[in-house]
Design a protein around this motif. Sequence first.
Motif, short mmCIF file in Angstrom:
data_model
loop_
_atom_site.label_atom_id
_atom_site.label_comp_id
_atom_site.label_asym_id
_atom_site.label_seq_id
_atom_site.Cartn_x
_atom_site.Cartn_y
_atom_site.Cartn_z
N VAL A 256 -41.45 2.69 -56.39
CA VAL A 256 -41.36 2.46 -57.84
C VAL A 256 -40.75 1.08 -58.12
O VAL A 256 -41.25 0.33 -58.97
N LEU A 257 -39.70 0.74 -57.35
CA LEU A 257 -39.08 -0.58 -57.55
C LEU A 257 -40.07 -1.70 -57.27
O LEU A 257 -40.11 -2.71 -57.98
N SER A 258 -40.88 -1.50 -56.23
CA SER A 258 -41.87 -2.53 -55.89
C SER A 258 -42.94 -2.65 -56.97
O SER A 258 -43.40 -3.76 -57.27
N ILE A 259 -43.32 -1.51 -57.54
CA ILE A 259 -44.31 -1.56 -58.63
C ILE A 259 -43.72 -2.33 -59.82
O ILE A 259 -44.40 -3.15 -60.44
N ILE A 260 -42.45 -2.08 -60.09
CA ILE A 260 -41.78 -2.81 -61.19
C ILE A 260 -41.75 -4.31 -60.86
O ILE A 260 -42.07 -5.16 -61.70
N SER A 261 -41.41 -4.64 -59.60
CA SER A 261 -41.38 -6.05 -59.18
C SER A 261 -42.75 -6.69 -59.35
O SER A 261 -42.86 -7.84 -59.80
N LEU A 262 -43.77 -5.93 -58.98
CA LEU A 262 -45.13 -6.47 -59.07
C LEU A 262 -45.49 -6.74 -60.53
O LEU A 262 -46.08 -7.78 -60.86
N ALA A 263 -45.11 -5.78 -61.39
CA ALA A 263 -45.40 -5.95 -62.81
C ALA A 263 -44.70 -7.20 -63.35
O ALA A 263 -45.29 -8.00 -64.10
N ILE A 264 -43.44 -7.37 -62.93
CA ILE A 264 -42.69 -8.57 -63.37
C ILE A 264 -43.36 -9.83 -62.83
O ILE A 264 -43.52 -10.82 -63.54
N ALA A 265 -43.79 -9.75 -61.54
CA ALA A 265 -44.44 -10.92 -60.93
C ALA A 265 -45.74 -11.27 -61.65
O ALA A 265 -46.01 -12.46 -61.89
N ILE A 266 -46.50 -10.25 -62.00
CA ILE A 266 -47.77 -10.52 -62.71
C ILE A 266 -47.47 -11.25 -64.02
O ILE A 266 -48.08 -12.26 -64.36
N GLY A 267 -46.46 -10.72 -64.75
CA GLY A 267 -46.08 -11.34 -66.02
C GLY A 267 -45.61 -12.78 -65.82
O GLY A 267 -46.01 -13.68 -66.54
N THR A 268 -44.79 -12.96 -64.81
CA THR A 268 -44.22 -14.29 -64.55
C THR A 268 -45.30 -15.28 -64.16
O THR A 268 -45.37 -16.41 -64.66
N PHE A 269 -46.16 -14.85 -63.22
CA PHE A 269 -47.24 -15.74 -62.77
C PHE A 269 -48.14 -16.12 -63.93
O PHE A 269 -48.53 -17.27 -64.08
N TYR A 270 -48.45 -15.14 -64.74
CA TYR A 270 -49.33 -15.41 -65.88
C TYR A 270 -48.68 -16.41 -66.83
O TYR A 270 -49.29 -17.38 -67.24
#
Lengths: 284, 285
Positions: free
Chosen positions: B29-43
């Motif tokens: 779950v933490l990794s999914i949250i990290s991924l979501a944050i990363a997607i937002g940040t990269f975008y």
Amino acid sequence: MQAVIQAANVSKSYGKEKVLDNIHLSIPRGKVVGLIGPNGAGKTSLLRGILGLAPVDGDLQVLGMNPKHDREKMIERVSFIADTAVLPNWMTAAQLIDYVAAMHPRFSKEKCLSFLQSTKVGLDKKIGKLSKGMMVQLHLSVIMSIDSELLILDEPTLGLDILYRKQFYAQLLNDFHDADKTIVITTHQVEEIEEVLTDLIFIKEGKIVLNASMDQVAENYIELEVVQEKHHLALAFSPLHQRSTLGGYRMIFEGKSKADLAELGSLRVPALADIFVAKMQGNV
Amino acid sequence: MTISVKKLHAQLKREINEYKISIIYTPIVLSIISLAIAIGTFYYFFIAKLGEVSHIKNLYDAVPMAMYANAGLISGVYFWILINYLTSCLYDDRKSKQILFWRSLPVSEGFNVVGKLIMVMVFAPLFIMLINLVMAILFSALALIAANMTGTPMEFPELSANHVLVLPFQIAFDNFFGSLYLMPFIGYFLLVSAGVNRFPFVIALGVPMLLTFMDYLLNQIQISIGVMSAIKQYAQLWVDILPAIGLQAEYHFKSEHLAFLLSSIAVGVIFIIASIWLRNNRYEI
């Protein structure tokens, strides 16, 4: 033949309270033994000593092994249900069966699944979601699928309805028990196991007060139904226990001549529950 | 104590099933949250706002940065999860009637405790490595997509130059090697779990903290019970061996480091043997 359970001078105390007091016991192979006693009599302490779950003083051997020191080896040949509702509730029934199959060299998964077919236990259901009755059914199915030499059941049918209790004891005798397997059962529902037992042990205040085969029990114990007028004559034979009935008494005698008592009234073999009450409540 | 692969497999499966929410689901779950944050940040940084060639270079650094952030987050949370696991794994079953079922099976306490050790010292580093590896691939894919969307294709070798795919293995080695040095703590937590009557987590952490605080207070009146100086020495040893755990080239092996490793393992083993003894000789059921 070596006894399956051999106990000599077995005692156990909790502080000043003695829960097992110098127990001597020898249970041969192939018997179905009822270990019966009131609450606090020491049944569970004795069973836990036999299973190596708690230390006891004295000499105790199970299948020729010391239950405390050779426990792991002993448990491969001894199975038990020490209480109901002890299965891990986070596991599914299927996970439980797989785990036991991997851990127990004498467990038959096929046998267990076939036992469960006659129940409503869902294999994919978490044990915590099963009803108490189903939980007990699952536990019994698992235990009966272990090809053990000694099976110890402590109140095995607690929480089960009457239909399944009858079915369980029938299954125990038909599918599990044979001449090489010994079963020790404790229960409060004495009348239910009466027909399956070959031997009987009554325990009271940490002491064994009766240890006999069912044949010996039938031979030694007599119930006399006596009318009021002959009551004083019957009392002369020192009954173990008596209770009043409509117009008379029912008295239980131990080791008395049937011919002498027959003159006083009608005789019958007492029910196990009545002998139990008689032995526990003491002399008249 | 007999350890067969089949039994060990079943034992580890049991542990994973029992603690799957904390040990498996939480890092996922933490990794999914990290991924979501990363997607937002990269975008936000590389596509919507700064979609310029000059910023693409930052992508090369952003991937390992995201990896480190995620690995740090998971490791930090996992650290507490494992302390909780170690302090509760030998406590929970003996505080319920479940122990009567476990003890009806021919499984020794030695085997049981070894299973829990393997969970902490082998399974946990490997599982974290697997998550980090998946995250490395996902972060890299994200970077490639972001780069392509800005019209400046970026190639995978450029990412691997930043050791993106090596990092999970490096972290796994750190965790595994570090766990050897942490064996006194692992053994101590197991001992507390096997021994105390209540609140194992609180007692396991509370007792050393209390001793430290007592030593601190006593130090004010020039008395020492040696806790704080022991902690300082221990911390210094950790500082010395950290480059070794991190596989850093500047690390120079010293004999006291081997002594530290061996004594850590020895102390851990003593605690573990004591835990097994307690499990075999406590009768609360």
